[in-house]
Design a protein around this motif. Structure first.
Motif, PDB file in Angstrom:
ATOM      1  N   ASP A  54       3.786   3.196  -4.981  1.00  0.00           N
ATOM      2  CA  ASP A  54       2.801   3.404  -5.989  1.00  0.00           C
ATOM      3  C   ASP A  54       3.456   3.107  -7.235  1.00  0.00           C
ATOM      4  N   ALA A  55       3.100   3.538  -8.297  1.00  0.00           N
ATOM      5  CA  ALA A  55       3.577   3.257  -9.800  1.00  0.00           C
ATOM      6  C   ALA A  55       4.833   3.690  -9.841  1.00  0.00           C
ATOM      7  N   SER A  56       5.562   4.778  -9.061  1.00  0.00           N
ATOM      8  CA  SER A  56       6.771   5.370  -9.260  1.00  0.00           C
ATOM      9  C   SER A  56       7.557   4.393  -8.561  1.00  0.00           C
ATOM     10  N   HIS A  57       7.381   3.363  -7.916  1.00  0.00           N
ATOM     11  CA  HIS A  57       8.099   2.586  -7.014  1.00  0.00           C
ATOM     12  C   HIS A  57       7.743   1.000  -7.667  1.00  0.00           C
ATOM     13  N   ARG A  60       0.793  -1.186   0.170  1.00  0.00           N
ATOM     14  CA  ARG A  60      -0.065   0.124   0.059  1.00  0.00           C
ATOM     15  C   ARG A  60       0.768   1.309   0.007  1.00  0.00           C
TER      16      ARG A  60
END
Length: 112
Positions: free
Chosen positions: A79-82, A76
């Protein structure tokens, strides 16, 4: 113990399939050139390649529910950058079974 006992977990698909667990113990450099030969065919030597990982730490004696909760919290938090490889993850424990207080556990998601 100062290094982890790492367990690679490949989650099973579907509600009735079991996950695959591979437990890894660290071999110090001074013993890595000539480690003792395994006496069981299910025991083998491998290397966990160098990697970057996202890590969630937590304390206590870890139950299955604790590992699942820590992994869910880590997922959770990302996010998409990780991006990470969601096909497997690692759990890591750093303490002897005789350590009662201040235990350290981690869940690792390997970064892409």
């Amino acid at each position: 113990m100062t290094v982890s006992v790492a367990t690679r977990v490949i989650p099973g698909q579907g509600p009735a399939c079991e996950s695959n667990f591979t437990v890894s113990f660290y071999i110090p450099a001074e013993h890595s050139a000539n480690p003792p030969a395994p006496s069981d065919s299910n025991v083998f030597f491998s290397t966990i390649p160098a990697h970057r990982a996202y890590v969630k730490s937590f304390g206590g004696f870890a139950s299955q529910d604790d590992w699942i909760q820590a992994g869910a919290e880590l997922g959770r938090a990302l996010d998409a950058s990780h991006p990470y490889d969601s096909s497997y993850h690692y759990t890591a424990g750093y303490d002897s079974p005789f350590t009662i207080f201040n235990r350290h556990n981690e869940v690792w998601f390997v970064a892409n």
